[in-house]
Each structure stands twice: as C-alpha cells, then as structure tokens.
Design an enzyme around this catalytic site. Sequence first.
Site, PDB file in Angstrom:
ATOM      1  N   CYS A   1      14.766 -17.472  11.026  1.00  0.00           N
ATOM      2  CA  CYS A   1      13.452 -17.239  12.064  1.00  0.00           C
ATOM      3  C   CYS A   1      13.082 -16.051  12.134  1.00  0.00           C
ATOM      4  O   CYS A   1      13.726 -14.895  12.516  1.00  0.00           O
ATOM      5  CB  CYS A   1      14.004 -17.821  13.495  1.00  0.00           C
ATOM      6  SG  CYS A   1      12.579 -17.885  14.482  1.00  0.00           S
ATOM      7  N   GLY A   2      11.867 -15.614  11.391  1.00  0.00           N
ATOM      8  CA  GLY A   2      11.194 -14.179  11.476  1.00  0.00           C
ATOM      9  C   GLY A   2      11.135 -13.752  12.864  1.00  0.00           C
ATOM     10  O   GLY A   2      11.259 -12.686  13.194  1.00  0.00           O
ATOM     11  N   THR A   3      10.190 -14.488  13.808  1.00  0.00           N
ATOM     12  CA  THR A   3       9.972 -13.938  15.277  1.00  0.00           C
ATOM     13  C   THR A   3      11.280 -13.823  15.706  1.00  0.00           C
ATOM     14  O   THR A   3      11.383 -12.823  16.556  1.00  0.00           O
ATOM     15  CB  THR A   3       8.976 -14.881  15.604  1.00  0.00           C
ATOM     16  OG1 THR A   3       9.312 -16.130  15.773  1.00  0.00           O
ATOM     17  CG2 THR A   3       7.529 -14.693  15.069  1.00  0.00           C
TER      18      THR A   3
ATOM     19  N   ASP B   1      14.664 -24.393  14.078  1.00  0.00           N
ATOM     20  CA  ASP B   1      14.300 -23.651  12.972  1.00  0.00           C
ATOM     21  C   ASP B   1      15.528 -23.618  11.658  1.00  0.00           C
ATOM     22  O   ASP B   1      16.637 -23.083  12.239  1.00  0.00           O
ATOM     23  CB  ASP B   1      13.984 -22.121  13.110  1.00  0.00           C
ATOM     24  CG  ASP B   1      13.189 -21.497  12.141  1.00  0.00           C
ATOM     25  OD1 ASP B   1      13.296 -22.036  10.951  1.00  0.00           O
ATOM     26  OD2 ASP B   1      12.474 -20.520  12.234  1.00  0.00           O
TER      27      ASP B   1
ATOM     28  N   CYS C   1       4.331 -16.690  12.913  1.00  0.00           N
ATOM     29  CA  CYS C   1       5.499 -17.350  12.432  1.00  0.00           C
ATOM     30  C   CYS C   1       6.048 -16.795  11.091  1.00  0.00           C
ATOM     31  O   CYS C   1       5.183 -16.363  10.104  1.00  0.00           O
ATOM     32  CB  CYS C   1       4.801 -18.806  12.050  1.00  0.00           C
ATOM     33  SG  CYS C   1       6.529 -19.801  11.551  1.00  0.00           S
ATOM     34  N   GLY C   2       7.370 -16.269  11.155  1.00  0.00           N
ATOM     35  CA  GLY C   2       7.654 -15.308  10.094  1.00  0.00           C
ATOM     36  C   GLY C   2       8.157 -16.310   8.841  1.00  0.00           C
ATOM     37  O   GLY C   2       7.647 -15.822   7.597  1.00  0.00           O
ATOM     38  N   HIS C   3       9.046 -17.320   9.013  1.00  0.00           N
ATOM     39  CA  HIS C   3       9.300 -18.069   7.770  1.00  0.00           C
ATOM     40  C   HIS C   3       7.892 -18.452   7.079  1.00  0.00           C
ATOM     41  O   HIS C   3       7.976 -18.573   5.781  1.00  0.00           O
ATOM     42  CB  HIS C   3      10.183 -19.327   8.341  1.00  0.00           C
ATOM     43  CG  HIS C   3       9.390 -20.556   8.498  1.00  0.00           C
ATOM     44  ND1 HIS C   3       9.019 -20.796   9.551  1.00  0.00           N
ATOM     45  CD2 HIS C   3       8.955 -21.427   7.405  1.00  0.00           C
ATOM     46  CE1 HIS C   3       8.361 -21.959   9.601  1.00  0.00           C
ATOM     47  NE2 HIS C   3       8.261 -22.532   8.196  1.00  0.00           N
TER      48      HIS C   3
HETATM   49  O1  PYC Z   1      10.354 -17.950  11.328  1.00  0.00           O
HETATM   50  O2  PYC Z   1       9.171 -17.097  12.971  1.00  0.00           O
HETATM   51  C1  PYC Z   1       9.715 -17.985  12.447  1.00  0.00           C
HETATM   52  C2  PYC Z   1       9.282 -19.362  13.021  1.00  0.00           C
HETATM   53  C3  PYC Z   1       9.047 -19.636  14.286  1.00  0.00           C
HETATM   54  C4  PYC Z   1       9.031 -21.135  14.457  1.00  0.00           C
HETATM   55  C5  PYC Z   1       9.663 -21.570  13.154  1.00  0.00           C
HETATM   56  N1  PYC Z   1       9.769 -20.583  12.368  1.00  0.00           N
END
Ligand code: PYC
Length: 333
Positions: free
Chosen positions: A251-253, A247, A89-91
């Site tokens: 969203c990082g991913t 999100d 999870c990026g964030h």
């Molecule tokens: O930032 O990767 C992210 C993420 C995945 C689900 C919620 N945030």
Amino acid sequence: MPDTPNITTVDSHTAGHPTRVVTGGLPELQGETVADKMDDFAQHHDHLRTFLLHEPRGHAAMVGAVLTESTQADFGVFFLGSYNYLPMCGHATIGLAVTLDHLGLIQPKGRDSLQFNLEVPAGVISVRVRYENEQIISVGFKNVAAFMIAADLVFPDIPATFDLAYGGNWYALIEARSASVDLTPNGVRHAMDVGSFVKMAINAHIDAGDIPHMAERIHSVLFHQGSRVDGQFINRQLVVLAPNKFDRSPCGTGTSARLAQLIEAGEIQPGERIVSRNILDVDFMASATPVSDAGDCAKTHYDPVIEGLAHITGTHTFIGSQDDPLADGFLCN
Ligand code: PYC
C-alpha cells in the site's frame, strides 16, 4: 446499462494487488483538471466503474485507473475503487507506469531511468522508472506530502489505541498485536472483521466531531508491526479498506502515512530507507524527508518516496450488452 462501446484495459498486479488501466472506449470526460474529469465520470458514468470493477468482470479488491490528458503534467490519471474514487493510489501508480511502458507511451531509449509527472486528483506527483536491459526493474514515485494528525487515541468502543495520519488517503494506524491481528494470509479474515468495525467506529467519532483536527472520514485501517533486522527497519503491514476488501500490496499511500508516524515517533530517521512488506512477503522500499516549506500548516509534512514493481497480467476488451441482467456488475459482502 446503455449501449456500451468496447472498453479496453491493460491489467497488472503490484505485489499482488490488481490495477485495471482503461486505455480506450470511455466517453469523453469534461473538465479542466483530472479532479474535474473524475467528478464528471462519477456524476455521469459511474455505471462504467461498476461494470469494469465489480463481478463478474472484476471483484471487490479490483482497482481501476483512468488515463487522461493533463494540462499540468505529462499524464493524468484518476483511480476507481470498487466502492469509491481514490484521490491517490500508490500501487496503481506503479501499475500505471508499467502499463505506460507496455503501451510504448514511455520508452527508455537506452537510458537506465526516466522520469515523468503525473496529475492525480490529490496533486501532481513525479514518477521515476528504472530499467536494466530495457526491462523495468523498479518504479518509484514521490507521493503527495504525508503527515500525522493525532497519536495514541483511545475510545472505549475501539479495541486498541490508534493514530491518525494522511498519506494521500486518510488512515487509522494500529499496532497489529494490540488488536490481535496476525499479519499473515491466514490472519486476513479476522483483520478485515476488526478493521471494518474499527473504521466504522472511528468515522462515527469523526462525524460527531470528537477528534480534533480531523474533518475527513478515514478510508482505511492500517495494521502494522515494525522490527529491525541487521539494522534494516522492516515494516510489515496490512491495510483493510472494507469488510470484504484489503490491499494485497504493501500500500503506497498507507506506507506514506506510516512513514510520517514512524519519523514522528522517533522509530526511524528522516530519509532512512525502510522495507514496507505485505502479508505475501513482497516489498516496497520507502523513505520520507520533511517538506522544507509546508506553508502555515502546524503539522510537519513529509515527502514520501515509494518504490516497487508491477507485472502485466493481460489485456481485455470488455463488451457490454443491454440484455445482460448483470451489466452493471454486483458485489457480495
Ligand atoms: O497503494 O495507495 C495504495 C492503495 C490504496 C488503495 C489500494 N492501494
């Protein structure tokens, strides 16, 4: 709910999306790797996930992060979602870095940046924290490799053409206007309706084996809109995770998956730094370069680097009591 020790957390938000980092009070977790510890938590302590993330202590969009020891990296962490466990999870990685700083577990000591490694269930990633006057100004992480699975898929029950890509989680990517989705706060309700319908329909096709090279179900549907402003590529996007959940951050991913898509479509260059913007107009900066050795995998893999910032919102000590009829939490869709 059995007797629950007091569970302590540090909460933050990354571009609007919450991360609740558990800092104490959990039972000892068994397992060698972080993925093993996550499995042990899921098998034996899943009620603590719903206790911490669901109402009345949390809400559908709450994300948890359980900090663990790691034999492979400086820190280990696995991520809790309100409905599932996330391999990456990026964030929340950005939220975790800011939390480690808040707890004094990482310290700049006069430097303008520091780096640490983090074992997550999807692999080991590296995180760089930048400081100005001992205050964090950005957190960047090199994510697990991202890659495209398929482009321009069309199925009669799905209202728009879509691509499939991986960026630490599995995504369907859809151009927002092609699905009549408006990437603003007012467009969220409609986006969640369309996104959750599309997610269900795509997963049914994956279960039926209709989509070559795709064995995993998708986690989320990513609606995007790209433009160039003064030469800078701006990627506006909204990720829908569930019928009642999107999100808030860029969203990082999801941004990682989108970078692989953009490079393969020739819309951006490898290494080009783009803006990934959420519906609240808060940005991540992002870029990706081809992985020099992706083994024998036929798909080109890309190393994404995502940069953003999180802010601490508070600390909690959660108390469970056996006579609370809602001790395990609840969610309404
Ligand atoms: O930032 O990767 C992210 C993420 C995945 C689900 C919620 N945030």
